[in-house]
Design a protein around this motif. Structure first.
Motif, PDB file in Angstrom:
ATOM      1  N   ASN A  76      -6.053  -1.870   2.078  1.00 21.25           N
ATOM      2  CA  ASN A  76      -5.150  -2.333   1.022  1.00 21.25           C
ATOM      3  C   ASN A  76      -4.413  -0.987   0.393  1.00 21.25           C
ATOM      4  O   ASN A  76      -3.078  -1.054   0.065  1.00 21.25           O
ATOM      5  CB  ASN A  76      -5.809  -3.089  -0.149  1.00 21.25           C
ATOM      6  CG  ASN A  76      -6.338  -4.391   0.133  1.00 21.25           C
ATOM      7  OD1 ASN A  76      -5.585  -4.945   0.914  1.00 21.25           O
ATOM      8  ND2 ASN A  76      -7.167  -4.916  -0.701  1.00 21.25           N
ATOM      9  N   GLN A  99      -1.645   0.051   2.603  1.00 21.87           N
ATOM     10  CA  GLN A  99      -0.738  -1.108   3.000  1.00 21.87           C
ATOM     11  C   GLN A  99       0.351  -0.672   1.638  1.00 21.87           C
ATOM     12  O   GLN A  99       1.426  -0.554   1.882  1.00 21.87           O
ATOM     13  CB  GLN A  99      -0.997  -2.305   2.854  1.00 21.87           C
ATOM     14  CG  GLN A  99       0.043  -3.305   2.572  1.00 21.87           C
ATOM     15  CD  GLN A  99      -0.537  -4.792   2.532  1.00 21.87           C
ATOM     16  OE1 GLN A  99      -1.696  -5.359   2.930  1.00 21.87           O
ATOM     17  NE2 GLN A  99       0.264  -5.842   2.243  1.00 21.87           N
ATOM     18  N   TRP A 100      -0.603  -0.502   0.380  1.00 20.66           N
ATOM     19  CA  TRP A 100       0.346   0.072  -0.528  1.00 20.66           C
ATOM     20  C   TRP A 100       1.079   1.255  -0.476  1.00 20.66           C
ATOM     21  O   TRP A 100       2.187   1.323  -0.943  1.00 20.66           O
ATOM     22  CB  TRP A 100      -0.703   0.146  -2.032  1.00 20.66           C
ATOM     23  CG  TRP A 100      -0.258   0.443  -3.006  1.00 20.66           C
ATOM     24  CD1 TRP A 100       0.761  -0.141  -3.920  1.00 20.66           C
ATOM     25  CD2 TRP A 100      -0.264   1.888  -3.695  1.00 20.66           C
ATOM     26  NE1 TRP A 100       1.217   0.503  -5.098  1.00 20.66           N
ATOM     27  CE2 TRP A 100       0.549   1.791  -4.856  1.00 20.66           C
ATOM     28  CE3 TRP A 100      -0.699   2.972  -3.585  1.00 20.66           C
ATOM     29  CZ2 TRP A 100       0.553   2.602  -5.779  1.00 20.66           C
ATOM     30  CZ3 TRP A 100      -0.685   4.154  -4.599  1.00 20.66           C
ATOM     31  CH2 TRP A 100      -0.018   3.880  -5.303  1.00 20.66           C
ATOM     32  N   ARG A 157       6.216   4.036   0.058  1.00 21.81           N
ATOM     33  CA  ARG A 157       7.126   4.773   0.705  1.00 21.81           C
ATOM     34  C   ARG A 157       8.476   4.214   0.924  1.00 21.81           C
ATOM     35  O   ARG A 157       9.463   4.916   0.836  1.00 21.81           O
ATOM     36  CB  ARG A 157       6.491   5.315   2.008  1.00 21.81           C
ATOM     37  CG  ARG A 157       7.147   6.223   2.961  1.00 21.81           C
ATOM     38  CD  ARG A 157       6.523   6.753   4.230  1.00 21.81           C
ATOM     39  NE  ARG A 157       5.380   7.430   3.719  1.00 21.81           N
ATOM     40  CZ  ARG A 157       4.139   7.293   4.115  1.00 21.81           C
ATOM     41  NH1 ARG A 157       3.737   6.099   4.701  1.00 21.81           N
ATOM     42  NH2 ARG A 157       3.138   8.180   3.694  1.00 21.81           N
ATOM     43  N   THR A 158       8.338   2.945   1.483  1.00 22.59           N
ATOM     44  CA  THR A 158       9.532   2.070   1.732  1.00 22.59           C
ATOM     45  C   THR A 158      10.488   2.008   0.279  1.00 22.59           C
ATOM     46  O   THR A 158      11.705   2.129   0.205  1.00 22.59           O
ATOM     47  CB  THR A 158       9.346   0.800   2.236  1.00 22.59           C
ATOM     48  OG1 THR A 158       8.630   1.090   3.437  1.00 22.59           O
ATOM     49  CG2 THR A 158      10.480   0.002   2.431  1.00 22.59           C
ATOM     50  N   THR A 159       9.779   1.761  -0.725  1.00 20.64           N
ATOM     51  CA  THR A 159      10.365   1.544  -2.063  1.00 20.64           C
ATOM     52  C   THR A 159      10.936   2.853  -2.513  1.00 20.64           C
ATOM     53  O   THR A 159      12.135   3.106  -2.791  1.00 20.64           O
ATOM     54  CB  THR A 159       9.340   1.163  -3.098  1.00 20.64           C
ATOM     55  OG1 THR A 159       8.828  -0.223  -2.674  1.00 20.64           O
ATOM     56  CG2 THR A 159      10.094   0.865  -4.513  1.00 20.64           C
ATOM     57  N   GLU A 199       1.347   3.155 -10.066  1.00 22.82           N
ATOM     58  CA  GLU A 199       2.280   2.186 -10.035  1.00 22.82           C
ATOM     59  C   GLU A 199       3.315   1.847 -10.991  1.00 22.82           C
ATOM     60  O   GLU A 199       4.500   1.506 -10.726  1.00 22.82           O
ATOM     61  CB  GLU A 199       1.273   0.832 -10.035  1.00 22.82           C
ATOM     62  CG  GLU A 199       0.575   0.583  -8.723  1.00 22.82           C
ATOM     63  CD  GLU A 199      -0.487  -0.475  -8.963  1.00 22.82           C
ATOM     64  OE1 GLU A 199      -0.836  -0.905 -10.003  1.00 22.82           O
ATOM     65  OE2 GLU A 199      -1.093  -0.935  -8.044  1.00 22.82           O
ATOM     66  N   ALA A 209       2.244   2.405   2.437  1.00 24.38           N
ATOM     67  CA  ALA A 209       3.354   2.131   2.966  1.00 24.38           C
ATOM     68  C   ALA A 209       4.459   1.520   2.176  1.00 24.38           C
ATOM     69  O   ALA A 209       5.556   1.782   2.430  1.00 24.38           O
ATOM     70  CB  ALA A 209       3.024   1.440   4.130  1.00 24.38           C
ATOM     71  N   GLU A 210       4.156   0.763   1.503  1.00 21.22           N
ATOM     72  CA  GLU A 210       5.134  -0.128   0.816  1.00 21.22           C
ATOM     73  C   GLU A 210       5.744   0.704  -0.234  1.00 21.22           C
ATOM     74  O   GLU A 210       6.919   0.716  -0.507  1.00 21.22           O
ATOM     75  CB  GLU A 210       4.376  -1.391  -0.040  1.00 21.22           C
ATOM     76  CG  GLU A 210       4.293  -2.460   0.869  1.00 21.22           C
ATOM     77  CD  GLU A 210       3.301  -3.655   0.374  1.00 21.22           C
ATOM     78  OE1 GLU A 210       3.096  -3.400  -0.911  1.00 21.22           O
ATOM     79  OE2 GLU A 210       2.896  -4.533   0.862  1.00 21.22           O
TER      80      GLU A 210
END
Length: 107
Positions: free
Chosen positions: A9, A12-13, A18-20, A90, A15-16
């Motif tokens: 998790n 995944q968080w 980094r994309t954001t 976050e 990676a998300e």
């Protein structure tokens, strides 16, 4: 939750995130380019200067967060080395300090 699931998790968080952050950096760079175009209107100079400063700061913050992600230091306080809580990251993905150190820095 097992450690493996939590680690998955977290990966995944991250990676998300980094994309954001990468997307946000591109938006801010585009905005910076638009703001540096001179409109020739002296009445807009003050506003454009303030927007440029805020956008440059945003670019620096996002770039810094991406660099920390790349070098493996993301989420560690730059002052004391403690982990910055995920909840703080976050809300403020470019946070560089844990709350106690941030409070000390703010006086």
């Amino acid at each position: 939750m097992s450690t493996d699931i939590r680690a998955t998790n977290d990966l995944q968080w991250l990676a998300e995130l980094r994309t954001t952050l990468t997307d946000e950096l591109e938006v801010q760079k585009t905005r910076l380019t638009e703001l540096t175009d001179d409109t020739g209107d002296p009445a807009e100079d003050h506003t454009r200067t303030a927007l440029l400063a805020a956008t440059r700061q945003s670019v620096e913050q996002v770039s810094g967060a991406l660099q920390r992600l790349a070098d493996g230091t993301y989420g560690a306080c730059e002052q004391c080395g403690a982990s910055i809580p995920r909840e703080r990251l976050e809300i403020l993905p470019h946070a560089r300090f844990c709350m106690p150190c941030q409070r000390r820095r703010n006086g």
